[in-house]
Motif scaffolding. Structure first.
Motif, PDB file in Angstrom:
ATOM      1  N   GLU A  45       0.833  -1.201   0.000  1.00 20.70           N
ATOM      2  CA  GLU A  45       0.000   0.000   0.000  1.00 20.70           C
ATOM      3  C   GLU A  45       0.874   1.260   0.000  1.00 20.70           C
ATOM      4  OE1 GLU A  45      -3.275   2.126   2.888  1.00 20.70           O
ATOM      5  OE2 GLU A  45      -3.118  -0.058   2.896  1.00 20.70           O
ATOM      6  N   GLU A  46       1.886   1.266   0.855  1.00 20.79           N
ATOM      7  CA  GLU A  46       2.784   2.415   0.919  1.00 20.79           C
ATOM      8  C   GLU A  46       3.636   2.520  -0.344  1.00 20.79           C
ATOM      9  OE1 GLU A  46       6.329   2.937   3.788  1.00 20.79           O
ATOM     10  OE2 GLU A  46       4.612   3.897   4.769  1.00 20.79           O
ATOM     11  N   LEU A  47       4.121   1.386  -0.832  1.00 19.42           N
ATOM     12  CA  LEU A  47       4.924   1.375  -2.055  1.00 19.42           C
ATOM     13  C   LEU A  47       4.119   1.913  -3.231  1.00 19.42           C
ATOM     14  CD1 LEU A  47       7.542   0.551  -3.537  1.00 19.42           C
ATOM     15  CD2 LEU A  47       6.486  -1.682  -3.911  1.00 19.42           C
ATOM     16  N   SER A  48       2.869   1.517  -3.340  1.00 13.73           N
ATOM     17  CA  SER A  48       2.014   1.990  -4.434  1.00 13.73           C
ATOM     18  C   SER A  48       1.795   3.503  -4.345  1.00 13.73           C
ATOM     19  CB  SER A  48       0.663   1.277  -4.407  1.00 13.73           C
ATOM     20  OG  SER A  48       0.847  -0.097  -4.626  1.00 13.73           O
ATOM     21  N   ARG A  49       1.646   4.006  -3.146  1.00 15.03           N
ATOM     22  CA  ARG A  49       1.470   5.448  -2.955  1.00 15.03           C
ATOM     23  C   ARG A  49       2.722   6.203  -3.415  1.00 15.03           C
ATOM     24  NH1 ARG A  49       1.421   6.251   2.551  1.00 15.03           N
ATOM     25  NH2 ARG A  49      -0.211   4.694   2.621  1.00 15.03           N
ATOM     26  N   PHE A  50       3.889   5.697  -3.042  1.00 15.48           N
ATOM     27  CA  PHE A  50       5.137   6.342  -3.437  1.00 15.48           C
ATOM     28  C   PHE A  50       5.375   6.231  -4.940  1.00 15.48           C
ATOM     29  CE2 PHE A  50       6.928   5.407   1.044  1.00 15.48           C
ATOM     30  CZ  PHE A  50       6.187   6.453   1.573  1.00 15.48           C
ATOM     31  N   LEU A  51       5.059   5.076  -5.508  1.00 15.98           N
ATOM     32  CA  LEU A  51       5.211   4.907  -6.959  1.00 15.98           C
ATOM     33  C   LEU A  51       4.285   5.845  -7.723  1.00 15.98           C
ATOM     34  CD1 LEU A  51       5.551   1.034  -7.261  1.00 15.98           C
ATOM     35  CD2 LEU A  51       7.317   2.729  -7.729  1.00 15.98           C
ATOM     36  N   LEU A  52       3.100   6.065  -7.194  1.00 16.86           N
ATOM     37  CA  LEU A  52       2.156   6.980  -7.838  1.00 16.86           C
ATOM     38  C   LEU A  52       2.708   8.407  -7.860  1.00 16.86           C
ATOM     39  CD1 LEU A  52      -0.594   7.119  -9.206  1.00 16.86           C
ATOM     40  CD2 LEU A  52      -1.597   7.582  -6.980  1.00 16.86           C
ATOM     41  N   ILE A  53       3.386   8.800  -6.799  1.00 17.73           N
ATOM     42  CA  ILE A  53       4.028  10.121  -6.763  1.00 17.73           C
ATOM     43  C   ILE A  53       5.073  10.209  -7.872  1.00 17.73           C
ATOM     44  CG2 ILE A  53       5.571  11.612  -5.427  1.00 17.73           C
ATOM     45  CD1 ILE A  53       4.145  10.480  -2.874  1.00 17.73           C
ATOM     46  N   TRP A  54       5.917   9.197  -7.973  1.00 19.10           N
ATOM     47  CA  TRP A  54       6.984   9.208  -8.980  1.00 19.10           C
ATOM     48  C   TRP A  54       6.405   9.156 -10.394  1.00 19.10           C
ATOM     49  CZ3 TRP A  54      12.579   8.230  -8.678  1.00 19.10           C
ATOM     50  CH2 TRP A  54      13.097   8.586  -7.428  1.00 19.10           C
ATOM     51  N   ILE A 126      12.086   3.803   4.850  1.00 18.12           N
ATOM     52  CA  ILE A 126      13.090   4.541   4.084  1.00 18.12           C
ATOM     53  C   ILE A 126      12.881   6.032   4.341  1.00 18.12           C
ATOM     54  CG2 ILE A 126      13.393   2.808   2.278  1.00 18.12           C
ATOM     55  CD1 ILE A 126      11.521   4.383   0.527  1.00 18.12           C
ATOM     56  N   LYS A 127      13.942   6.790   4.144  1.00 17.22           N
ATOM     57  CA  LYS A 127      13.837   8.228   4.357  1.00 17.22           C
ATOM     58  C   LYS A 127      12.893   8.840   3.330  1.00 17.22           C
ATOM     59  CE  LYS A 127      18.362   9.002   6.413  1.00 17.22           C
ATOM     60  NZ  LYS A 127      19.608   9.770   6.336  1.00 17.22           N
ATOM     61  N   MET A 128      11.993   9.688   3.799  1.00 14.98           N
ATOM     62  CA  MET A 128      11.019  10.321   2.914  1.00 14.98           C
ATOM     63  C   MET A 128      11.695  11.241   1.900  1.00 14.98           C
ATOM     64  SD  MET A 128       8.123   9.054   3.478  1.00 14.98           S
ATOM     65  CE  MET A 128       7.131  10.166   2.523  1.00 14.98           C
ATOM     66  N   GLY A 129      12.886  11.706   2.214  1.00 16.03           N
ATOM     67  CA  GLY A 129      13.632  12.537   1.274  1.00 16.03           C
ATOM     68  C   GLY A 129      13.881  11.826  -0.044  1.00 16.03           C
ATOM     69  N   PHE A 130      14.062  10.502   0.013  1.00 17.69           N
ATOM     70  CA  PHE A 130      14.264   9.735  -1.223  1.00 17.69           C
ATOM     71  C   PHE A 130      12.998   9.709  -2.072  1.00 17.69           C
ATOM     72  CE2 PHE A 130      17.563   7.559   1.472  1.00 17.69           C
ATOM     73  CZ  PHE A 130      18.640   8.150   0.841  1.00 17.69           C
ATOM     74  N   ILE A 131      11.851   9.693  -1.408  1.00 16.45           N
ATOM     75  CA  ILE A 131      10.575   9.731  -2.134  1.00 16.45           C
ATOM     76  C   ILE A 131      10.393  11.106  -2.766  1.00 16.45           C
ATOM     77  CG2 ILE A 131       8.069   9.479  -1.940  1.00 16.45           C
ATOM     78  CD1 ILE A 131       9.801   6.898  -1.394  1.00 16.45           C
ATOM     79  N   TYR A 132      10.672  12.154  -1.991  1.00 16.33           N
ATOM     80  CA  TYR A 132      10.501  13.519  -2.470  1.00 16.33           C
ATOM     81  C   TYR A 132      11.568  13.938  -3.472  1.00 16.33           C
ATOM     82  CZ  TYR A 132       7.248  13.858   1.460  1.00 16.33           C
ATOM     83  OH  TYR A 132       6.207  13.656   2.336  1.00 16.33           O
ATOM     84  N   LEU A 133      12.586  13.126  -3.641  1.00 16.77           N
ATOM     85  CA  LEU A 133      13.637  13.418  -4.613  1.00 16.77           C
ATOM     86  C   LEU A 133      13.077  13.477  -6.040  1.00 16.77           C
ATOM     87  CD1 LEU A 133      16.674  13.902  -4.517  1.00 16.77           C
ATOM     88  CD2 LEU A 133      17.004  11.477  -4.947  1.00 16.77           C
TER      89      LEU A 133
END
Length: 162
Positions: A45-54, A126-133
Motif C-alpha cells: 500500500e505504501e509502495l504503491s502510494r510512493f510509486l504513484l508520486i513518482w 526509508i527516508k522520505m527525502g528519497f521519495i521527495y527526490l
C-alpha cells in the motif's frame, strides 16, 4: 543537444514503464493478499502510494516533452506567425521558471528538510527525502525539455509535440 534529449526521453519512457509495472504488480498483490489471503500487506500500500508520486511527476515531464500534457489551446490555435512564436516563447519560459523555482529549488528544500531530521516512512522504513527526490529530479527534466523547446522555437524548428 537533440541526441541527448532523445536519449533522456527514451530513458524516461522506460522508467515510466518500469514504475507502472511495479505499481500494477503491487496493487495486484495488495488485492490478492487482502481478499484471498485475508492478510493485507501494508508494504504494498505504501509502495504503491510512493510509486504513484513518482509516476505523476516523471509522467508530467514526459508529457511536457512529447507535447501531450493537458493544455488550453483555444487562443493559441488561432494565432499565426510572430504572435504564435511569442506565445510559445512565453509558455516555455513560464514552464521553465516554474520548474526551476518551484520544483528544483523548492524540491531541494523539501528533500533536505525531510533528510536532516530523517523522516522515515512507516512500512518501508526509508527516508522520505528519497521519495521527495522525484520533485527536483522531474523539475530538472522539465527545465531541460523547456530549454530544448525554447531553442527550437527561437530557431524556427518544431518543438516535440507541437
Amino acid at each position: 543537444m537533440g541526441g541527448l534529449m532523445r536519449l533522456i526521453e527514451k530513458v524516461l519512457a522506460y522508467l515510466l514503464i518500469c514504475l507502472t509495472t511495479l505499481i500494477v504488480a503491487g496493487v495486484t498483490w495488495q488485492v490478492f493478499s487482502r481478499y484471498i489471503l485475508q492478510d493485507p500487506s501494508s508494504v504494498t500500500e505504501e509502495l504503491s502510494r510512493f510509486l504513484l508520486i513518482w509516476i505523476g511527476l516523471f509522467g508530467a515531464a514526459y508529457a511536457y516533452r512529447t507535447g501531450s500534457h493537458l493544455g488550453l489551446d483555444i487562443i493559441s490555435n488561432r494565432m499565426k506567425g510572430v504572435a504564435l512564436k511569442l506565445n510559445r516563447i512565453f509558455i516555455h519560459l513560464s514552464v521553465m521558471t516554474f520548474a526551476v523555482v518551484v520544483m528544483v529549488i523548492g524540491g531541494i528544500s523539501l528533500v533536505s528538510l525531510t533528510m536532516t531530521p530523517a523522516q522515515i516512512s512507516a512500512s518501508l522504513e526509508i527516508k522520505m527525502g528519497f521519495i521527495y527526490l522525484a520533485v527536483p529530479a522531474s523539475g530538472v527534466l522539465i527545465t531541460l525539455f523547456a530549454i530544448d523547446n525554447l531553442i527550437k522555437t527561437l530557431t524556427n524548428q518544431e518543438p516535440a509535440g507541437e
